[in-house]
Motif scaffolding. Sequence first.
Motif, PDB file in Angstrom:
ATOM      1  N   MET A   1       1.211  29.338  -0.581  1.00  0.00           N
ATOM      2  CA  MET A   1       0.356  29.195  -1.733  1.00  0.00           C
ATOM      3  C   MET A   1       1.173  29.384  -3.002  1.00  0.00           C
ATOM      4  O   MET A   1       1.896  30.363  -3.117  1.00  0.00           O
ATOM      5  CB  MET A   1      -0.756  30.228  -1.687  1.00  0.00           C
ATOM      6  CG  MET A   1      -1.919  29.796  -0.868  1.00  0.00           C
ATOM      7  SD  MET A   1      -3.169  31.060  -0.837  1.00  0.00           S
ATOM      8  CE  MET A   1      -2.396  32.185   0.287  1.00  0.00           C
ATOM      9  N   GLN A   2       0.968  28.463  -3.888  1.00  0.00           N
ATOM     10  CA  GLN A   2       1.713  28.519  -5.137  1.00  0.00           C
ATOM     11  C   GLN A   2       0.800  28.553  -6.367  1.00  0.00           C
ATOM     12  O   GLN A   2       1.177  29.102  -7.386  1.00  0.00           O
ATOM     13  CB  GLN A   2       2.638  27.299  -5.241  1.00  0.00           C
ATOM     14  CG  GLN A   2       3.637  27.194  -4.116  1.00  0.00           C
ATOM     15  CD  GLN A   2       4.630  28.337  -4.134  1.00  0.00           C
ATOM     16  OE1 GLN A   2       5.114  28.731  -5.176  1.00  0.00           O
ATOM     17  NE2 GLN A   2       4.892  28.897  -2.966  1.00  0.00           N
ATOM     18  N   THR A   3      -0.386  27.935  -6.260  1.00  0.00           N
ATOM     19  CA  THR A   3      -1.259  27.821  -7.428  1.00  0.00           C
ATOM     20  C   THR A   3      -2.587  28.544  -7.199  1.00  0.00           C
ATOM     21  O   THR A   3      -2.980  28.810  -6.065  1.00  0.00           O
ATOM     22  CB  THR A   3      -1.556  26.344  -7.755  1.00  0.00           C
ATOM     23  OG1 THR A   3      -2.318  25.782  -6.684  1.00  0.00           O
ATOM     24  CG2 THR A   3      -0.270  25.556  -7.968  1.00  0.00           C
ATOM     25  N   LEU A   4      -3.287  28.800  -8.294  1.00  0.00           N
ATOM     26  CA  LEU A   4      -4.578  29.480  -8.209  1.00  0.00           C
ATOM     27  C   LEU A   4      -5.611  28.659  -7.449  1.00  0.00           C
ATOM     28  O   LEU A   4      -6.428  29.211  -6.719  1.00  0.00           O
ATOM     29  CB  LEU A   4      -5.087  29.801  -9.610  1.00  0.00           C
ATOM     30  CG  LEU A   4      -4.289  30.841 -10.385  1.00  0.00           C
ATOM     31  CD1 LEU A   4      -4.859  31.015 -11.786  1.00  0.00           C
ATOM     32  CD2 LEU A   4      -4.264  32.167  -9.662  1.00  0.00           C
ATOM     33  N   ALA A   5      -5.591  27.342  -7.599  1.00  0.00           N
ATOM     34  CA  ALA A   5      -6.564  26.487  -6.912  1.00  0.00           C
ATOM     35  C   ALA A   5      -6.467  26.638  -5.397  1.00  0.00           C
ATOM     36  O   ALA A   5      -7.474  26.521  -4.692  1.00  0.00           O
ATOM     37  CB  ALA A   5      -6.365  25.030  -7.314  1.00  0.00           C
ATOM     38  N   GLU A   6      -5.296  26.928  -4.893  1.00  0.00           N
ATOM     39  CA  GLU A   6      -5.111  27.089  -3.448  1.00  0.00           C
ATOM     40  C   GLU A   6      -5.793  28.344  -2.911  1.00  0.00           C
ATOM     41  O   GLU A   6      -6.011  28.467  -1.715  1.00  0.00           O
ATOM     42  CB  GLU A   6      -3.621  27.107  -3.112  1.00  0.00           C
ATOM     43  CG  GLU A   6      -2.935  25.788  -3.405  1.00  0.00           C
ATOM     44  CD  GLU A   6      -1.440  25.872  -3.235  1.00  0.00           C
ATOM     45  OE1 GLU A   6      -0.917  25.138  -2.385  1.00  0.00           O
ATOM     46  OE2 GLU A   6      -0.811  26.681  -3.956  1.00  0.00           O
ATOM     47  N   LEU A   7      -6.130  29.264  -3.783  1.00  0.00           N
ATOM     48  CA  LEU A   7      -6.785  30.510  -3.369  1.00  0.00           C
ATOM     49  C   LEU A   7      -8.292  30.370  -3.197  1.00  0.00           C
ATOM     50  O   LEU A   7      -8.896  31.114  -2.424  1.00  0.00           O
ATOM     51  CB  LEU A   7      -6.542  31.608  -4.410  1.00  0.00           C
ATOM     52  CG  LEU A   7      -5.130  32.080  -4.642  1.00  0.00           C
ATOM     53  CD1 LEU A   7      -5.112  33.066  -5.790  1.00  0.00           C
ATOM     54  CD2 LEU A   7      -4.568  32.711  -3.393  1.00  0.00           C
ATOM     55  N   ILE A  31      -9.898  32.417 -14.573  1.00  0.00           N
ATOM     56  CA  ILE A  31      -8.542  32.069 -14.997  1.00  0.00           C
ATOM     57  C   ILE A  31      -8.301  30.571 -14.845  1.00  0.00           C
ATOM     58  O   ILE A  31      -7.674  29.945 -15.706  1.00  0.00           O
ATOM     59  CB  ILE A  31      -7.497  32.887 -14.215  1.00  0.00           C
ATOM     60  CG1 ILE A  31      -7.689  34.373 -14.520  1.00  0.00           C
ATOM     61  CG2 ILE A  31      -6.077  32.451 -14.578  1.00  0.00           C
ATOM     62  CD1 ILE A  31      -6.867  35.293 -13.655  1.00  0.00           C
ATOM     63  N   ILE A  32      -8.833  29.976 -13.783  1.00  0.00           N
ATOM     64  CA  ILE A  32      -8.695  28.527 -13.602  1.00  0.00           C
ATOM     65  C   ILE A  32      -9.391  27.791 -14.737  1.00  0.00           C
ATOM     66  O   ILE A  32      -8.879  26.783 -15.239  1.00  0.00           O
ATOM     67  CB  ILE A  32      -9.236  28.094 -12.227  1.00  0.00           C
ATOM     68  CG1 ILE A  32      -8.280  28.554 -11.124  1.00  0.00           C
ATOM     69  CG2 ILE A  32      -9.435  26.581 -12.172  1.00  0.00           C
ATOM     70  CD1 ILE A  32      -8.757  28.284  -9.726  1.00  0.00           C
ATOM     71  N   ALA A  33     -10.551  28.278 -15.173  1.00  0.00           N
ATOM     72  CA  ALA A  33     -11.265  27.649 -16.289  1.00  0.00           C
ATOM     73  C   ALA A  33     -10.429  27.691 -17.571  1.00  0.00           C
ATOM     74  O   ALA A  33     -10.465  26.770 -18.385  1.00  0.00           O
ATOM     75  CB  ALA A  33     -12.608  28.336 -16.508  1.00  0.00           C
ATOM     76  N   TYR A  39      -2.197  26.422 -12.233  1.00  0.00           N
ATOM     77  CA  TYR A  39      -1.510  27.581 -12.808  1.00  0.00           C
ATOM     78  C   TYR A  39      -0.821  28.355 -11.688  1.00  0.00           C
ATOM     79  O   TYR A  39      -1.457  28.730 -10.696  1.00  0.00           O
ATOM     80  CB  TYR A  39      -2.510  28.470 -13.540  1.00  0.00           C
ATOM     81  CG  TYR A  39      -1.873  29.500 -14.439  1.00  0.00           C
ATOM     82  CD1 TYR A  39      -1.392  29.134 -15.691  1.00  0.00           C
ATOM     83  CD2 TYR A  39      -1.750  30.817 -14.040  1.00  0.00           C
ATOM     84  CE1 TYR A  39      -0.808  30.079 -16.525  1.00  0.00           C
ATOM     85  CE2 TYR A  39      -1.171  31.765 -14.867  1.00  0.00           C
ATOM     86  CZ  TYR A  39      -0.703  31.390 -16.104  1.00  0.00           C
ATOM     87  OH  TYR A  39      -0.120  32.314 -16.926  1.00  0.00           O
ATOM     88  N   PRO A  40       0.483  28.621 -11.802  1.00  0.00           N
ATOM     89  CA  PRO A  40       1.219  29.306 -10.733  1.00  0.00           C
ATOM     90  C   PRO A  40       0.837  30.784 -10.589  1.00  0.00           C
ATOM     91  O   PRO A  40       0.707  31.505 -11.575  1.00  0.00           O
ATOM     92  CB  PRO A  40       2.683  29.203 -11.168  1.00  0.00           C
ATOM     93  CG  PRO A  40       2.710  28.260 -12.308  1.00  0.00           C
ATOM     94  CD  PRO A  40       1.352  28.188 -12.881  1.00  0.00           C
ATOM     95  N   ILE A  41       0.663  31.217  -9.361  1.00  0.00           N
ATOM     96  CA  ILE A  41       0.344  32.615  -9.080  1.00  0.00           C
ATOM     97  C   ILE A  41       1.454  33.523  -9.611  1.00  0.00           C
ATOM     98  O   ILE A  41       1.175  34.576 -10.180  1.00  0.00           O
ATOM     99  CB  ILE A  41       0.134  32.829  -7.573  1.00  0.00           C
ATOM    100  CG1 ILE A  41      -1.075  32.027  -7.098  1.00  0.00           C
ATOM    101  CG2 ILE A  41      -0.052  34.309  -7.248  1.00  0.00           C
ATOM    102  CD1 ILE A  41      -1.226  31.944  -5.596  1.00  0.00           C
ATOM    103  N   GLN A  42       2.693  33.112  -9.458  1.00  0.00           N
ATOM    104  CA  GLN A  42       3.826  33.933  -9.926  1.00  0.00           C
ATOM    105  C   GLN A  42       3.745  34.204 -11.430  1.00  0.00           C
ATOM    106  O   GLN A  42       4.091  35.281 -11.887  1.00  0.00           O
ATOM    107  CB  GLN A  42       5.155  33.256  -9.600  1.00  0.00           C
ATOM    108  CG  GLN A  42       5.570  33.417  -8.161  1.00  0.00           C
ATOM    109  CD  GLN A  42       5.927  34.844  -7.822  1.00  0.00           C
ATOM    110  OE1 GLN A  42       5.099  35.741  -7.904  1.00  0.00           O
ATOM    111  NE2 GLN A  42       7.151  35.066  -7.414  1.00  0.00           N
TER     112      GLN A  42
END
Length: 78
Positions: A1-7, A31-33, A39-42
């Motif tokens: 997982m790299q991005t917020l959408a993947e969560l 946060i996605i909004a 947006y990268p989780i890192q």
Amino acid sequence: MQTLAELLESFQLYAVCEPCQRVVCVDVEKIIAQEGGRYPIQRLRGRLLCNHCGQRSNALRIVYVGPDAKASGFRYRR
């Protein structure tokens, strides 16, 4: 997982303040909004600031809760 959408589908994200041991579930949809789903989780790690003690912490915990958060009764505890 790299991005917020993947969560969104099966995970919850928790911010952990190491200095004061506070744990808060992060509102990923909010946060996605603001930042977008890519947006990268890192990058989010560098933005964490504890509302309780004011310290910065890079500690995030990604917790699997199943499809559509069916295990949403789960509470991350230290």
